[in-house]
Enzyme design. Structure first.
Site, PDB file in Angstrom:
ATOM      1  N   TYR A 372       0.853  -1.190   0.000  1.00 53.08           N
ATOM      2  CA  TYR A 372       0.000   0.000   0.000  1.00 53.08           C
ATOM      3  C   TYR A 372       0.889   1.241   0.000  1.00 53.08           C
ATOM      4  CZ  TYR A 372      -4.292   2.620   1.329  1.00 53.08           C
ATOM      5  OH  TYR A 372      -5.382   3.460   1.363  1.00 53.08           O
ATOM      6  N   CYS A 373       0.689   2.111  -0.985  1.00 54.79           N
ATOM      7  CA  CYS A 373       1.393   3.388  -1.097  1.00 54.79           C
ATOM      8  C   CYS A 373       2.902   3.171  -1.053  1.00 54.79           C
ATOM      9  CB  CYS A 373       0.904   4.347  -0.010  1.00 54.79           C
ATOM     10  SG  CYS A 373       1.416   6.058  -0.295  1.00 54.79           S
ATOM     11  N   VAL A 374       3.617   3.831  -0.122  1.00 53.35           N
ATOM     12  CA  VAL A 374       5.067   3.672  -0.099  1.00 53.35           C
ATOM     13  C   VAL A 374       5.443   2.231   0.246  1.00 53.35           C
ATOM     14  CG1 VAL A 374       5.319   4.368   2.326  1.00 53.35           C
ATOM     15  CG2 VAL A 374       7.227   4.666   0.760  1.00 53.35           C
TER      16      VAL A 374
END
Length: 636
Positions: A372-374
């Site tokens: 998720y994301c970074v």
């Protein structure tokens, strides 16, 4: 992702009921407008009480100032990071130089603005004249074509004074943004920064943020004789004290929630831990489970329980209920001890550590992974490292709102250039980490008109306690960033775009996404301001295998955390991410509702084999503690 880190979270709008609304506005023989009774809510009726409350508010404001000054006088806060104000002045001065350098250009710009002001003034005067009872048909308010929640009160249009302020604000905002966009000779980054800073200034100077220029605020201040300011300044002092000298903006009632009591409730065990993470395995709720376990790698800029806020909207619980054996990495909230933990450490001691624990707990070497994301960016880079090392444990990867290419990374790029990074690295060197409040404010600034100023107005000017909201509690539960890890991320991703340029060195090895041949499910959210959908779309083409690109409605959080039974939003599928994003989206197939079932089918298409349900830790590992574990409890 992160502190928005949140998308589309707005304060509830107040319904205003007073004598003006009931009057119907038909005065002066049926002419539209308002008469003297419309001004009654604006007339001060108890000046003595108002004066006393102003004095009390000033006393509370003094306490707020003391709370801000005290840690600076004691040397507990040193402003060593590059001063945002100085960078803003430096950037905007380049815009000013362009327009001032040519007198003709300056005159044309000024004439355009003054002409707009004059038109607004003439119309306002005509409205005032028509309402005064003089001959002539009364002019209606200028149609409000902008859907701006800051100006939802009816007096922003009905009252000529506030209508004038509103129109002048919009005209001035448009004018100054146009100046930036038409400034020649600026490099792309400087122009991007100038546009961003202008938006911050115009958001801060909106007439909706000040009592004399906001009709609703003015009426409420008069009605309460300033009691709202007494409460508001008291909350301001409390929030600065809670931030130990920095304003911790009050967005929700933080006393109404507790991790492990009201959220992060899916049953499970912490079965392993090291210096930078705990590994949680969740208890099965079905008799059989998919043979391949699921590993979730969340961002470390926020805490993992965004995927387990409560049982009704928990992605983790839903996966468990679908027959997945779910493991989650719960990152440590780092301090000075973790200063040297870089991306290689997070890859090896995070993802690789989790893979080893999964094999011990289940006997399985093959897993499905979610980032998720970074956390997704780290997962993608780790997959490239695995490909170079012939490590084939991860068989499919799902990326939620993940950027691997940062060409179109949005407004966060404003904060990343060589000068700002050097100052940030120097600051982190002394502490060993970046405080979570710095990142939180940066993310809030991405949507200041929605995530900063409405809460400022409601809390400190209206004196209203915010409503309890689990998402905003999570948003405020920020984390620190280890110095080496954060510096590596900003330099290699935002500044150099190294991952898709085949220039990233991870654990001493050059890595390339072209080596990643496994199936990828790449999810973008249409209104994302942290990982823009166009950026995620472009990143899809750098992998070496087949990529299932999917776009979902809403933003960075709500688009991901969207349970099927809510029947909210929609998602689009349309084959490979080729050509232009806008063209792909226009030709894609829209499906109502959540994307979760579509993803489940994709996972099971690649391996739908099932085995008997597993218990946390299996026979090899003993539970350390109950989920959600102790690492997630560490508060900044």
């Amino acid at each position: 992702m992160y502190n928005e880190r949140i998308n589309r979270v707005l304060p509830p709008e107040e319904m205003v009921t007073d004598s003006k609304q009931e009057s119907g506005g038909q005065k002066n023989g049926g002419k539209a407008g308002f008469d003297a009774t419309d001004l009654d809510p604006y007339v001060l009726k108890d000046p003595e009480t108002m004066a006393m409350n102003f004095a009390r508010a000033l006393e509370n404001l003094g306490q707020a100032a003391s709370a801000w000054l005290a840690p600076r006088e004691r040397g507990e806060i040193s402003e060593t990071v590059i001063d945002p104000m100085a960078d803003m002045v430096k950037t905007l001065s380049k815009v000013s130089e362009y327009w001032i350098s040519d007198p003709r250009r300056t005159f044309e710009a000024q004439t355009q603005l003054m002409s707009s002001f004059f038109g607004i003034w003439m119309r306002s005067m005509q409205r005032m004249q028509s309402m005064s009872g003089l001959p002539g048909e009364p002019l209606p308010p200028e149609p409000d074509t902008r859907k701006d929640k800051r100006f939802s009160d009816e007096d922003w249009q009905k009252n000529p004074f506030f209508d004038f302020l509103r129109q002048v604000y919009f005209v001035t905002t448009d004018w100054v943004e146009k100046l930036v966009s038409e400034t020649d000779g600026l490099d792309e980054h400087t122009k991007h920064k100038a546009g961003f800073y202008v938006k911050q200034i115009t958001a801060a100077l909106s007439p909706s943020n000040f009592i004399p220029t906001n009709p609703q605020l003015y009426r409420e201040t008069i009605a309460s004789n300033g009691e709202n300011l007494v409460r508001g300044m008291k909350m301001l002092a409390e929030d600065i004290a809670a931030g130990r000298g920095e304003l911790r903006l009050r967005q929700t009632d933080m006393t109404k929630f507790a991790v492990g009591r009201d959220m992060a409730l899916t049953p499970g065990k912490v079965i392993a831990q090291n210096d930078i993470c705990q590994i949680i395995q969740y208890e099965a709720s079905t008799e059989t489970v998919l043979k391949r376990p699921l590993l979730i790698c969340p961002p470390w800029i926020n805490k993992f329980y965004i995927l387990d806020l409560n049982p009704q909207k928990s992605f983790i619980k839903w996966c468990v209920d679908q027959g997945q054996t779910v493991f989650v990495i719960s990152w440590v909230n780092p301090d000075a001890r973790h200063a040297e933990k870089d991306w290689a450490a997070y890859a090896r001691e995070g993802i690789d550590f989790a893979l080893e624990i999964i094999e011990k707990a289940t006997g399985e070497k093959e897993v499905n992974a979610v980032g998720y994301c970074v956390g997704g960016t780290l997962l993608a880079a780790t997959l490239a490292l695995h490909a170079k090392e012939k490590n084939k444990r991860i068989k499919t990867a799902t990326l939620f709102t993940t950027q691997v290419d940062f060409t179109h990374a949005g407004d966060l790029k404003v904060f990343v250039d060589e000068e700002q990074l050097a100052a940030l690295e120097e600051h982190m060197k002394s502490a060993g980490y970046l405080d979570g409040s710095k990142m939180s404010m940066a993310f809030n600034m991405l949507r200041a008109s929605e995530l900063i100023w409405p809460y400022f107005v409601n809390s400190y000017l209206k004196g209203q306690e915010p409503l309890p909201f689990d998402l905003l509690f999570w948003n405020a539960d920020s984390t620190r960033m280890a110095a080496a890890n954060h510096a590596f991320y900003l330099r290699n991703c935002y500044l150099r775009n190294a991952l898709t340029q085949n220039e990233m060195i991870l654990d001493g090895k050059p890595v390339s996404l072209k080596d990643v041949k496994i199936p990828i499910y790449n999810l973008a959210t249409r209104e994302d301001h942290i990982a823009p959908a166009k950026s995620v779309f472009l990143g899809s083409r750098f992998f070496g295998g087949k990529v299932e690109f999917v776009v979902t409605g809403s933003g960075h959080i709500a688009g991901v955390v969207n349970p099927p039974d809510k029947k909210k939003y929609q998602f689009w599928t349309g084959g490979p991410a080729k050509g232009e994003y806008e063209t792909w989206l226009e030709q894609a197939t829209e499906t109502p509702g959540s994307w979760w079932p579509h993803w489940r089918a994709w996972i099971e298409t690649h391996d739908g084999r099932r085995v008997a349900a597993r218990k946390p830790g299996g026979d090899a590992l003993n539970a350390i503690e109950e989920a959600p574990g102790s690492y997630v409890m560490e508060r900044v």
